[in-house]
Design a protein around this motif. Structure first.
Motif, PDB file in Angstrom:
ATOM      1  N   GLU A  22       0.828  -1.209   0.000  1.00 50.16           N
ATOM      2  CA  GLU A  22       0.000   0.000   0.000  1.00 50.16           C
ATOM      3  C   GLU A  22       0.864   1.261   0.000  1.00 50.16           C
ATOM      4  OE1 GLU A  22      -3.334   0.277  -0.391  1.00 50.16           O
ATOM      5  OE2 GLU A  22      -3.244  -1.877  -0.747  1.00 50.16           O
ATOM      6  N   PHE A  23       1.972   1.231   0.736  1.00 50.12           N
ATOM      7  CA  PHE A  23       2.866   2.389   0.765  1.00 50.12           C
ATOM      8  C   PHE A  23       3.476   2.631  -0.612  1.00 50.12           C
ATOM      9  CE2 PHE A  23       7.176   4.113   1.221  1.00 50.12           C
ATOM     10  CZ  PHE A  23       6.858   5.360   1.733  1.00 50.12           C
ATOM     11  N   TYR A  24       3.924   1.575  -1.273  1.00 50.58           N
ATOM     12  CA  TYR A  24       4.514   1.730  -2.602  1.00 50.58           C
ATOM     13  C   TYR A  24       3.489   2.223  -3.616  1.00 50.58           C
ATOM     14  CZ  TYR A  24       8.580  -0.647  -0.689  1.00 50.58           C
ATOM     15  OH  TYR A  24       9.668  -0.980   0.070  1.00 50.58           O
ATOM     16  N   LYS A  25       2.244   1.781  -3.487  1.00 47.33           N
ATOM     17  CA  LYS A  25       1.182   2.309  -4.336  1.00 47.33           C
ATOM     18  C   LYS A  25       0.988   3.805  -4.078  1.00 47.33           C
ATOM     19  CE  LYS A  25      -1.654  -1.857  -4.792  1.00 47.33           C
ATOM     20  NZ  LYS A  25      -2.959  -2.459  -4.435  1.00 47.33           N
ATOM     21  N   HIS A  26       1.070   4.186  -2.816  1.00 44.98           N
ATOM     22  CA  HIS A  26       0.933   5.591  -2.437  1.00 44.98           C
ATOM     23  C   HIS A  26       2.047   6.428  -3.072  1.00 44.98           C
ATOM     24  CE1 HIS A  26       0.320   8.565   1.161  1.00 44.98           C
ATOM     25  NE2 HIS A  26       0.110   9.141   0.007  1.00 44.98           N
ATOM     26  N   VAL A  27       3.267   5.920  -3.055  1.00 43.84           N
ATOM     27  CA  VAL A  27       4.401   6.639  -3.647  1.00 43.84           C
ATOM     28  C   VAL A  27       4.219   6.782  -5.160  1.00 43.84           C
ATOM     29  CG1 VAL A  27       6.882   6.513  -4.129  1.00 43.84           C
ATOM     30  CG2 VAL A  27       6.040   5.996  -1.842  1.00 43.84           C
ATOM     31  N   VAL A  31       3.829  10.352  -7.233  1.00 48.42           N
ATOM     32  CA  VAL A  31       4.715  10.762  -8.326  1.00 48.42           C
ATOM     33  C   VAL A  31       3.918  11.010  -9.605  1.00 48.42           C
ATOM     34  CG1 VAL A  31       6.584   9.986  -9.843  1.00 48.42           C
ATOM     35  CG2 VAL A  31       6.771   9.661  -7.375  1.00 48.42           C
ATOM     36  N   LEU A  32       3.066  10.067  -9.970  1.00 47.65           N
ATOM     37  CA  LEU A  32       2.322  10.202 -11.224  1.00 47.65           C
ATOM     38  C   LEU A  32       1.360  11.386 -11.206  1.00 47.65           C
ATOM     39  CD1 LEU A  32       1.544   6.465 -12.073  1.00 47.65           C
ATOM     40  CD2 LEU A  32       3.291   7.950 -13.083  1.00 47.65           C
ATOM     41  N   VAL A  33       0.609  11.533 -10.142  1.00 43.55           N
ATOM     42  CA  VAL A  33      -0.352  12.638 -10.064  1.00 43.55           C
ATOM     43  C   VAL A  33       0.369  13.976 -10.058  1.00 43.55           C
ATOM     44  CG1 VAL A  33      -2.069  13.755  -8.572  1.00 43.55           C
ATOM     45  CG2 VAL A  33      -2.181  11.299  -8.996  1.00 43.55           C
ATOM     46  N   ILE A  67       0.215  21.530  -3.968  1.00 44.75           N
ATOM     47  CA  ILE A  67      -0.409  20.250  -3.633  1.00 44.75           C
ATOM     48  C   ILE A  67       0.651  19.221  -3.266  1.00 44.75           C
ATOM     49  CG2 ILE A  67      -1.735  18.329  -4.598  1.00 44.75           C
ATOM     50  CD1 ILE A  67      -3.189  20.471  -6.307  1.00 44.75           C
ATOM     51  N   TRP A  68       1.757  19.184  -4.007  1.00 43.22           N
ATOM     52  CA  TRP A  68       2.792  18.191  -3.751  1.00 43.22           C
ATOM     53  C   TRP A  68       3.376  18.333  -2.347  1.00 43.22           C
ATOM     54  CZ3 TRP A  68       7.359  20.366  -2.483  1.00 43.22           C
ATOM     55  CH2 TRP A  68       7.649  21.633  -2.994  1.00 43.22           C
ATOM     56  N   PHE A  69       3.409  19.560  -1.817  1.00 47.99           N
ATOM     57  CA  PHE A  69       3.955  19.788  -0.479  1.00 47.99           C
ATOM     58  C   PHE A  69       3.042  19.183   0.588  1.00 47.99           C
ATOM     59  CE2 PHE A  69       4.373  22.454   3.335  1.00 47.99           C
ATOM     60  CZ  PHE A  69       5.702  22.204   3.629  1.00 47.99           C
ATOM     61  N   ILE A  70       1.757  19.460   0.481  1.00 47.34           N
ATOM     62  CA  ILE A  70       0.808  18.949   1.474  1.00 47.34           C
ATOM     63  C   ILE A  70       0.718  17.425   1.390  1.00 47.34           C
ATOM     64  CG2 ILE A  70      -1.624  18.939   2.143  1.00 47.34           C
ATOM     65  CD1 ILE A  70      -1.673  21.900   1.322  1.00 47.34           C
ATOM     66  N   TRP A  71       0.601  16.918   0.167  1.00 45.55           N
ATOM     67  CA  TRP A  71       0.537  15.471  -0.002  1.00 45.55           C
ATOM     68  C   TRP A  71       1.839  14.825   0.472  1.00 45.55           C
ATOM     69  CZ3 TRP A  71      -1.160  12.965  -5.279  1.00 45.55           C
ATOM     70  CH2 TRP A  71      -1.392  11.616  -5.099  1.00 45.55           C
TER      71      TRP A  71
END
Length: 104
Positions: A22-27, A31-33, A67-71
């Motif tokens: 799940e963590f790797y999916k999150h990473v 990155v993609l988004v 967004i990238w900072f908060i995420w």
């Protein structure tokens, strides 16, 4: 008694693998988004009041909180939960490192 302990260890190992997956999916999603949003500069939204989250960029820098900072903060918290980074530098860790360096 031994069988119960083995089952318990197996369940813990399976949960650990599930958490890592799940963590790797999150990473990957992060990155993609964020790569996609890097090319869509007009994306922004208000959460409440004057608090705006966006990827808008001008000559002075980001106009709002990116967004990238908060995420990224949430991703970091997830990493700490999964890998236990806060417990890395305990007394046991120091002793293991000392023994490891003494072998060299």
């Amino acid at each position: 008694m031994m069988k119960n302990s083995m089952n318990e260890n197996l369940l813990k190992a399976k949960q650990r693998v599930k958490d890592l997956k799940e963590f790797y999916k999150h990473v990957v999603a992060y990155v993609l988004v964020n790569l996609f949003l890097a090319f869509v500069w007009k994306f922004s939204f208000k959460i409440f009041g004057d608090f705006v989250i966006s990827n808008q960029f001008n000559d002075d820098g980001f106009t709002h909180i990116p967004i990238w900072f908060i995420w990224g903060i949430f991703l970091l918290a997830d990493a700490v939960k999964i890998f236990g980074i806060t417990n890395r530098f305990t007394k046991d860790w120091e002793e293991k490192k000392i023994k490891e360096f003494m072998k060299e």
